[in-house]
Design an enzyme around this catalytic site. Structure first.
Site, PDB file in Angstrom:
ATOM      1  CG  LEU A   1      22.229  -0.171 -20.747  1.00  0.00           C
ATOM      2  CD1 LEU A   1      22.616   0.893 -19.716  1.00  0.00           C
ATOM      3  CD2 LEU A   1      22.758   0.208 -22.125  1.00  0.00           C
TER       4      LEU A   1
ATOM      5  CB  ILE B   1      26.897  -5.407 -23.379  1.00  0.00           C
ATOM      6  CG1 ILE B   1      28.425  -5.228 -23.406  1.00  0.00           C
ATOM      7  CG2 ILE B   1      26.233  -4.116 -22.882  1.00  0.00           C
ATOM      8  CD1 ILE B   1      28.914  -4.107 -24.315  1.00  0.00           C
ATOM      9  N   PRO B   2      24.469  -7.689 -21.647  1.00  0.00           N
ATOM     10  CG  PRO B   2      23.989  -8.825 -19.661  1.00  0.00           C
ATOM     11  CD  PRO B   2      25.119  -8.345 -20.516  1.00  0.00           C
ATOM     12  CG  HIS B   3      21.265  -4.402 -24.288  1.00  0.00           C
ATOM     13  ND1 HIS B   3      22.296  -5.188 -24.771  1.00  0.00           N
ATOM     14  CD2 HIS B   3      20.496  -4.113 -25.352  1.00  0.00           C
ATOM     15  CE1 HIS B   3      22.141  -5.350 -26.077  1.00  0.00           C
ATOM     16  NE2 HIS B   3      21.054  -4.704 -26.445  1.00  0.00           N
ATOM     17  CB  CYS B   4      16.039  -5.470 -21.534  1.00  0.00           C
ATOM     18  SG  CYS B   4      15.908  -5.299 -19.742  1.00  0.00           S
TER      19      CYS B   4
END
Length: 152
Positions: free
Chosen positions: A105, A67-70
């Protein structure tokens, strides 16, 4: 206000049979996919933000899921991108397993509570074996999207 997966994911951002060879290539591809939707942010900006987050610790949560997110200043609302990879890739996941399902996300810079709530929802869904399997077995992108937004 509580956001659901359906609020942040679209059929157009649900993609199957994605071929990438590494975590960095995956983050580059994700950045390119979403940059068009966020007018003021370049793919390079998004990539750098995602990469900076990965440097703090892998977003590979185990069971083949990442779930890569920033947070992104130019982002007006939370955006989700769901990819099913053709071939699992090494992702430095907490369980050491390669990743084949990716839910990226991007949220507005100030959306701290919203960000955490969405991450919790995603983690809860992906923690369920039947949810993971439904996504892995979706015959096409349309059904991948439908299965991703199905209430758990």
């Amino acid at each position: 206000m509580s956001l659901s997966i359906e609020d942040i994911l679209t059929p157009e951002r649900s993609v199957i049979d994605v071929t990438v060879s590494s975590k960095k290539k995956l983050l580059e591809q994700l950045s390119s996919l979403v940059a068009e939707e966020i007018g003021d942010a370049s793919a390079d900006d998004i990539y750098e933000r995602l990469l900076a987050r990965e440097r703090m610790g892998s977003t590979g949560i185990g069971e083949g899921i990442a779930i890569p997110h920033c947070r992104l200043l130019q982002c007006q609302k939370a955006l989700g991108i769901l990819l099913r990879l053709n071939t699992p890739i090494d992702y430095d996941s907490i369980d050491g397993n390669p990743v084949d399902l990716v839910f990226a996300l991007l949220v507005p810079e100030e959306a701290t509570d919203e960000h955490l709530q969405i991450l919790a929802t995603l983690a809860s869904n992906f923690n369920q074996a039947e949810y993971r399997e439904a996504l892995r077995n979706a015959p096409d992108a349309k059904r991948l999207f439908q299965r991703a937004i199905a209430e758990r």
